[in-house]
Design a protein around this motif. Sequence first.
Motif, PDB file in Angstrom:
ATOM      1  N   ARG A 185      24.834 -22.348 -34.680  1.00  0.00           N
ATOM      2  CA  ARG A 185      23.418 -21.962 -34.742  1.00  0.00           C
ATOM      3  C   ARG A 185      22.835 -21.757 -33.355  1.00  0.00           C
ATOM      4  O   ARG A 185      22.032 -20.854 -33.134  1.00  0.00           O
TER       5      ARG A 185
ATOM      6  N   LYS B  79      20.781 -18.763 -31.620  1.00  0.00           N
ATOM      7  CA  LYS B  79      19.437 -18.998 -31.060  1.00  0.00           C
ATOM      8  C   LYS B  79      19.333 -18.542 -29.598  1.00  0.00           C
ATOM      9  O   LYS B  79      18.299 -18.026 -29.178  1.00  0.00           O
TER      10      LYS B  79
ATOM     11  N   PRO C 151      16.065 -15.744 -29.209  1.00  0.00           N
ATOM     12  CA  PRO C 151      15.287 -16.971 -29.131  1.00  0.00           C
ATOM     13  C   PRO C 151      13.979 -16.945 -29.935  1.00  0.00           C
ATOM     14  O   PRO C 151      13.348 -17.979 -30.093  1.00  0.00           O
TER      15      PRO C 151
ATOM     16  N   LYS D  29      11.689 -17.350 -32.800  1.00  0.00           N
ATOM     17  CA  LYS D  29      11.813 -18.071 -34.061  1.00  0.00           C
ATOM     18  C   LYS D  29      11.488 -17.238 -35.291  1.00  0.00           C
ATOM     19  O   LYS D  29      12.162 -17.307 -36.316  1.00  0.00           O
TER      20      LYS D  29
ATOM     21  N   LEU E 295      14.293 -14.897 -36.175  1.00  0.00           N
ATOM     22  CA  LEU E 295      15.416 -15.649 -36.739  1.00  0.00           C
ATOM     23  C   LEU E 295      15.154 -16.002 -38.202  1.00  0.00           C
ATOM     24  O   LEU E 295      16.030 -15.882 -39.048  1.00  0.00           O
TER      25      LEU E 295
END
Lengths: 76, 76, 76, 76, 76, 76
Positions: free
Chosen positions: F25, F29, F33, F35, F38
């Motif tokens: 993960r 990430k 990066p 969020k 993602l």
Amino acid sequence: MENWLNSLFTETPQDGFELAIKLSRMGVKYTQPTKEILKKGREQYGEDAQFLITASHVIATNFRTIADTNNYWLTA
Amino acid sequence: MENWLNSLFTETPQDGFELAIKLSRMGVKYTQPTKEILKKGREQYGEDAQFLITASHVIATNFRTIADTNNYWLTA
Amino acid sequence: MENWLNSLFTETPQDGFELAIKLSRMGVKYTQPTKEILKKGREQYGEDAQFLITASHVIATNFRTIADTNNYWLTA
Amino acid sequence: MENWLNSLFTETPQDGFELAIKLSRMGVKYTQPTKEILKKGREQYGEDAQFLITASHVIATNFRTIADTNNYWLTA
Amino acid sequence: MENWLNSLFTETPQDGFELAIKLSRMGVKYTQPTKEILKKGREQYGEDAQFLITASHVIATNFRTIADTNNYWLTA
Amino acid sequence: MENWLNSLFTETPQDGFELAIKLSRMGVKYTQPTKEILKKGREQYGEDAQFLITASHVIATNFRTIADTNNYWLTA
């Protein structure tokens, strides 16, 4: 997650191969924990050769780790 | 599943390569145990170069494990 | 299948790389033994960069095994 | 094929990484030896992120072999 | 190419993981050196989960090499 | 990036497998990066079997490194 992996040691190479399959499935399950979605995906992709051969690749990678662990079952 | 894998040892590198092929196929078969679906998939994808080269990758990964087991057939 | 792989030892790293290519091709050939289909696939996919780079990945995986066998050609 | 790979030893990790790139390219070149086709493919796929990241994977696999060869450049 | 890789040794596992990311990026950069194309690709594919998981695979492969180098940071 | 990886040692194989998931993960990430992106990707691809099996491959690759680190949890 419940306790599911206590040891990488197995009695035979075939047991080791089947443990490799379990690890491969758990890698999927941790990534997508919802059972219904997993089941739907399996129905859709279980007939897809590219998916099946990739699954076999993951199993091969995990089997390598388990075979190393068991010193290739030298005394088997 | 019946007993199909008792040992990773083989007499020659070619036997080892052929065992790697067997492991690769068994990885597929455990993932999709229904024979008819497997056969249909093989007909569809057996002509697909991306599938064939991925199959070769799985074989290479399994061959590594088997070559290690057999100490690269040093005495062969 | 005829006898085609007697040893993983080669004289030079380049010979080893070329043996890795042979293993990669044989992985394809065992999966699809019909020559005409293989030839057609090669014509279609030989221009596809994703296929070519995957082929190079398979070669790299087989080369690792062969380089290990030959102790990285330490005396070369 | 001309002589292009005499040794896997390099002076520095960066030289080793660049040799890994060379091996990755040669894997492609052996699979598709026609220069014009390779050039066309590179123009088409050189902008495709999936191709580029796969290329980086092949390099990583070859780099592992070369890093092992050089004992990870322990004295560097 | 400027000097960018002098050693595979790092102080901590996390530093090693970040070096693995650097190697993975450099593998892309050597394959496609034009900055503008790389930037465009990153914008397009940075949202694509298949690209991101493949990137993570490349990092894992490079991390293996670096972890070996550092003897798994046994004294950390 | 905050401090997130101090050691590759774990008490049990299952803890090691879960650390392999964390590494997989984090590889994603670091590459993406943001969020929100993602999360969107996870919703879209979390049902895609090809994505899930590739995720399992990355986990297998990282697990190999961690299993080596822990000497396959020989005393477990």
